[in-house]
Scaffold this motif. Structure first.
Motif, PDB file in Angstrom:
ATOM      1  N   GLY A  18     -14.708  11.828 -14.380  1.00 18.51           N
ATOM      2  CA  GLY A  18     -14.644  13.187 -13.849  1.00 18.51           C
ATOM      3  C   GLY A  18     -14.445  13.191 -12.345  1.00 18.51           C
ATOM      4  O   GLY A  18     -13.715  12.374 -11.798  1.00 18.51           O
ATOM      5  N   LYS A  19     -15.132  14.097 -11.687  1.00 11.77           N
ATOM      6  CA  LYS A  19     -14.953  14.283 -10.241  1.00 11.77           C
ATOM      7  C   LYS A  19     -15.776  13.247  -9.479  1.00 11.77           C
ATOM      8  O   LYS A  19     -16.996  13.401  -9.330  1.00 11.77           O
ATOM      9  CB  LYS A  19     -15.394  15.699  -9.861  1.00 11.77           C
ATOM     10  CG  LYS A  19     -15.154  16.052  -8.438  1.00 11.77           C
ATOM     11  CD  LYS A  19     -14.028  17.051  -8.333  1.00 11.77           C
ATOM     12  CE  LYS A  19     -13.856  17.516  -6.906  1.00 11.77           C
ATOM     13  NZ  LYS A  19     -12.769  16.870  -6.237  1.00 11.77           N
ATOM     14  N   VAL A  20     -15.131  12.183  -9.062  1.00  7.57           N
ATOM     15  CA  VAL A  20     -15.762  11.151  -8.238  1.00  7.57           C
ATOM     16  C   VAL A  20     -14.900  10.949  -7.001  1.00  7.57           C
ATOM     17  O   VAL A  20     -13.715  11.278  -6.980  1.00  7.57           O
ATOM     18  CB  VAL A  20     -15.931   9.812  -9.013  1.00  7.57           C
ATOM     19  CG1 VAL A  20     -16.985   9.934 -10.095  1.00  7.57           C
ATOM     20  CG2 VAL A  20     -14.614   9.339  -9.603  1.00  7.57           C
ATOM     21  N   ASN A  21     -15.506  10.394  -5.976  1.00  9.69           N
ATOM     22  CA  ASN A  21     -14.839  10.221  -4.699  1.00  9.69           C
ATOM     23  C   ASN A  21     -14.295   8.797  -4.597  1.00  9.69           C
ATOM     24  O   ASN A  21     -15.074   7.847  -4.520  1.00  9.69           O
ATOM     25  CB  ASN A  21     -15.837  10.515  -3.579  1.00  9.69           C
ATOM     26  CG  ASN A  21     -15.178  10.750  -2.245  1.00  9.69           C
ATOM     27  OD1 ASN A  21     -13.972  10.898  -2.141  1.00  9.69           O
ATOM     28  ND2 ASN A  21     -15.993  10.774  -1.214  1.00  9.69           N
ATOM     29  N   PHE A  22     -12.957   8.649  -4.633  1.00 14.00           N
ATOM     30  CA  PHE A  22     -12.371   7.310  -4.554  1.00 14.00           C
ATOM     31  C   PHE A  22     -11.047   7.357  -3.806  1.00 14.00           C
ATOM     32  O   PHE A  22     -10.413   8.396  -3.689  1.00 14.00           O
ATOM     33  CB  PHE A  22     -12.173   6.713  -5.952  1.00 14.00           C
ATOM     34  CG  PHE A  22     -11.087   7.358  -6.773  1.00 14.00           C
ATOM     35  CD1 PHE A  22      -9.806   6.828  -6.809  1.00 14.00           C
ATOM     36  CD2 PHE A  22     -11.345   8.514  -7.507  1.00 14.00           C
ATOM     37  CE1 PHE A  22      -8.801   7.417  -7.570  1.00 14.00           C
ATOM     38  CE2 PHE A  22     -10.356   9.116  -8.266  1.00 14.00           C
ATOM     39  CZ  PHE A  22      -9.092   8.567  -8.299  1.00 14.00           C
ATOM     40  N   GLU A  23     -10.669   6.200  -3.304  1.00 14.54           N
ATOM     41  CA  GLU A  23      -9.357   5.995  -2.690  1.00 14.54           C
ATOM     42  C   GLU A  23      -8.781   4.713  -3.262  1.00 14.54           C
ATOM     43  O   GLU A  23      -9.500   3.733  -3.422  1.00 14.54           O
ATOM     44  CB  GLU A  23      -9.467   5.839  -1.162  1.00 14.54           C
ATOM     45  CG  GLU A  23      -9.888   7.082  -0.436  1.00 14.54           C
ATOM     46  CD  GLU A  23     -10.055   6.827   1.061  1.00 14.54           C
ATOM     47  OE1 GLU A  23      -9.561   5.787   1.585  1.00 14.54           O
ATOM     48  OE2 GLU A  23     -10.696   7.670   1.707  1.00 14.54           O
ATOM     49  N   ILE A  24      -7.493   4.724  -3.540  1.00 13.98           N
ATOM     50  CA  ILE A  24      -6.807   3.522  -4.013  1.00 13.98           C
ATOM     51  C   ILE A  24      -6.024   2.935  -2.848  1.00 13.98           C
ATOM     52  O   ILE A  24      -5.296   3.652  -2.163  1.00 13.98           O
ATOM     53  CB  ILE A  24      -5.883   3.842  -5.206  1.00 13.98           C
ATOM     54  CG1 ILE A  24      -6.725   4.303  -6.405  1.00 13.98           C
ATOM     55  CG2 ILE A  24      -5.023   2.621  -5.561  1.00 13.98           C
ATOM     56  CD1 ILE A  24      -5.914   4.744  -7.611  1.00 13.98           C
ATOM     57  N   LYS A  25      -6.214   1.648  -2.628  1.00 15.56           N
ATOM     58  CA  LYS A  25      -5.527   0.921  -1.556  1.00 15.56           C
ATOM     59  C   LYS A  25      -4.684  -0.187  -2.175  1.00 15.56           C
ATOM     60  O   LYS A  25      -5.129  -0.857  -3.102  1.00 15.56           O
ATOM     61  CB  LYS A  25      -6.537   0.279  -0.597  1.00 15.56           C
ATOM     62  CG  LYS A  25      -7.542   1.230   0.008  1.00 15.56           C
ATOM     63  CD  LYS A  25      -6.940   1.980   1.146  1.00 15.56           C
ATOM     64  CE  LYS A  25      -8.016   2.782   1.872  1.00 15.56           C
ATOM     65  NZ  LYS A  25      -7.468   3.539   2.958  1.00 15.56           N
ATOM     66  N   GLU A  26      -3.497  -0.400  -1.645  1.00 15.40           N
ATOM     67  CA  GLU A  26      -2.642  -1.492  -2.112  1.00 15.40           C
ATOM     68  C   GLU A  26      -3.152  -2.812  -1.544  1.00 15.40           C
ATOM     69  O   GLU A  26      -3.400  -2.921  -0.344  1.00 15.40           O
ATOM     70  CB  GLU A  26      -1.193  -1.265  -1.680  1.00 15.40           C
ATOM     71  CG  GLU A  26      -0.239  -2.286  -2.217  1.00 15.40           C
ATOM     72  CD  GLU A  26       1.214  -1.979  -1.878  1.00 15.40           C
ATOM     73  OE1 GLU A  26       2.090  -2.604  -2.485  1.00 15.40           O
ATOM     74  OE2 GLU A  26       1.472  -1.126  -1.009  1.00 15.40           O
ATOM     75  N   LEU A  27      -3.310  -3.797  -2.427  1.00 13.30           N
ATOM     76  CA  LEU A  27      -3.744  -5.125  -2.001  1.00 13.30           C
ATOM     77  C   LEU A  27      -2.553  -6.068  -1.933  1.00 13.30           C
ATOM     78  O   LEU A  27      -1.818  -6.203  -2.906  1.00 13.30           O
ATOM     79  CB  LEU A  27      -4.750  -5.719  -2.993  1.00 13.30           C
ATOM     80  CG  LEU A  27      -6.127  -5.103  -3.080  1.00 13.30           C
ATOM     81  CD1 LEU A  27      -6.951  -5.831  -4.143  1.00 13.30           C
ATOM     82  CD2 LEU A  27      -6.834  -5.155  -1.744  1.00 13.30           C
ATOM     83  N   ASN A  28      -2.412  -6.739  -0.796  1.00 14.57           N
ATOM     84  CA  ASN A  28      -1.375  -7.753  -0.636  1.00 14.57           C
ATOM     85  C   ASN A  28      -1.982  -9.134  -0.440  1.00 14.57           C
ATOM     86  O   ASN A  28      -1.271 -10.099  -0.184  1.00 14.57           O
ATOM     87  CB  ASN A  28      -0.463  -7.381   0.536  1.00 14.57           C
ATOM     88  CG  ASN A  28       0.353  -6.153   0.206  1.00 14.57           C
ATOM     89  OD1 ASN A  28       1.148  -6.176  -0.729  1.00 14.57           O
ATOM     90  ND2 ASN A  28       0.139  -5.074   0.934  1.00 14.57           N
ATOM     91  N   ASP A  29      -3.321  -9.198  -0.546  1.00 12.47           N
ATOM     92  CA  ASP A  29      -4.052 -10.457  -0.446  1.00 12.47           C
ATOM     93  C   ASP A  29      -5.387 -10.288  -1.165  1.00 12.47           C
ATOM     94  O   ASP A  29      -5.657  -9.226  -1.719  1.00 12.47           O
ATOM     95  CB  ASP A  29      -4.246 -10.870   1.027  1.00 12.47           C
ATOM     96  CG  ASP A  29      -4.974  -9.820   1.849  1.00 12.47           C
ATOM     97  OD1 ASP A  29      -5.932  -9.190   1.338  1.00 12.47           O
ATOM     98  OD2 ASP A  29      -4.612  -9.632   3.025  1.00 12.47           O
ATOM     99  N   ASP A  30      -6.214 -11.317  -1.151  1.00 14.49           N
ATOM    100  CA  ASP A  30      -7.490 -11.284  -1.865  1.00 14.49           C
ATOM    101  C   ASP A  30      -8.549 -10.421  -1.185  1.00 14.49           C
ATOM    102  O   ASP A  30      -9.608 -10.195  -1.766  1.00 14.49           O
ATOM    103  CB  ASP A  30      -8.064 -12.707  -1.998  1.00 14.49           C
ATOM    104  CG  ASP A  30      -7.333 -13.530  -3.035  1.00 14.49           C
ATOM    105  OD1 ASP A  30      -6.915 -12.966  -4.057  1.00 14.49           O
ATOM    106  OD2 ASP A  30      -7.187 -14.751  -2.811  1.00 14.49           O
ATOM    107  N   PHE A  31      -8.296  -9.964   0.025  1.00 13.73           N
ATOM    108  CA  PHE A  31      -9.353  -9.353   0.817  1.00 13.73           C
ATOM    109  C   PHE A  31      -9.204  -7.856   1.059  1.00 13.73           C
ATOM    110  O   PHE A  31     -10.196  -7.143   1.116  1.00 13.73           O
ATOM    111  CB  PHE A  31      -9.475 -10.080   2.159  1.00 13.73           C
ATOM    112  CG  PHE A  31      -9.458 -11.565   2.022  1.00 13.73           C
ATOM    113  CD1 PHE A  31     -10.470 -12.222   1.343  1.00 13.73           C
ATOM    114  CD2 PHE A  31      -8.425 -12.324   2.548  1.00 13.73           C
ATOM    115  CE1 PHE A  31     -10.465 -13.597   1.197  1.00 13.73           C
ATOM    116  CE2 PHE A  31      -8.410 -13.700   2.415  1.00 13.73           C
ATOM    117  CZ  PHE A  31      -9.425 -14.344   1.734  1.00 13.73           C
ATOM    118  N   GLY A  32      -7.990  -7.384   1.250  1.00 17.14           N
ATOM    119  CA  GLY A  32      -7.767  -5.963   1.516  1.00 17.14           C
ATOM    120  C   GLY A  32      -8.603  -5.473   2.679  1.00 17.14           C
ATOM    121  O   GLY A  32      -8.859  -6.199   3.640  1.00 17.14           O
ATOM    122  N   PRO A  33      -9.083  -4.228   2.580  1.00 20.18           N
ATOM    123  CA  PRO A  33      -9.826  -3.642   3.702  1.00 20.18           C
ATOM    124  C   PRO A  33     -11.232  -4.218   3.905  1.00 20.18           C
ATOM    125  O   PRO A  33     -11.870  -3.922   4.908  1.00 20.18           O
ATOM    126  CB  PRO A  33      -9.896  -2.151   3.338  1.00 20.18           C
ATOM    127  CG  PRO A  33      -9.747  -2.100   1.866  1.00 20.18           C
ATOM    128  CD  PRO A  33      -8.860  -3.269   1.503  1.00 20.18           C
TER     129      PRO A  33
END
Length: 160
Positions: free
Chosen positions: A75-90
């Motif tokens: 349902g209504k949850v707070n999320f963001e999708i980020k593209e990963l180009n390595d094992d670590f991301g943000p």
């Protein structure tokens, strides 16, 4: 599982064939975090890790399917999708991330992330490990087994 609630929790994966293991990972992340950052492997990164022709869905389709899955399941949850180009991301660039939800097979990457964060003077992440779910045959539930037609997304055996 820790009972603390964090402002920012991260998790990640390829999310090619979404299955019960992904649901477990996301359930844990949403229980822990006010905002969940979900890293999704880019096509190039996924191909390098899993093999060039091993994905059923391109990046855009995978993130669309993931967003639909989250909407249906949580349902209504707070999320963001980020593209990963390595094992670590943000996780190695964003000081605000406080916890990381990993599977048993990716737990070691969490410790590697904390080593990199320490070198940068960042606080370590609380690492929360979700057990690998098994299919009814006792072997791990995985997207590759689903793609190969061995099991369904719930781990039921389709062919013997």
């Amino acid at each position: 599982m820790p009972k603390e609630e964090f402002d920012n929790v991260a998790t990640g994966g390829t999310f090619d064939e979404i299955h019960a293991g992904h649901k477990e990972l996301l359930t844990t992340a949403f229980k822990l975090g006010r905002l969940v950052l979900i890293g999704v492997s880019s096509d190039k990164f996924a191909a390098a890790k899993k093999g060039k022709n091993r994905l059923s869905h391109r990046f855009e389709a995978r993130i669309d399917r993931l967003a639909q899955f989250i909407d249906c399941e949580f349902g209504k949850v707070n999320f963001e999708i980020k593209e990963l180009n390595d094992d670590f991301g943000p996780t190695i660039t964003d000081r605000n991330i406080q916890a990381l939800v990993v599977s048993e097979e990716t737990e070691q990457k969490g410790h590697e992330i904390n080593r990199i964060r320490a070198e940068k003077g960042f606080e370590p992440l609380v690492i929360v490990t979700v057990a690998t779910l098994k299919a009814e045959d006792g072997r791990p539930l995985s997207s590759s087994r689903i793609r190969d037609g061995e099991i369904d997304r719930y781990g039921r055996v389709l062919k013997k």
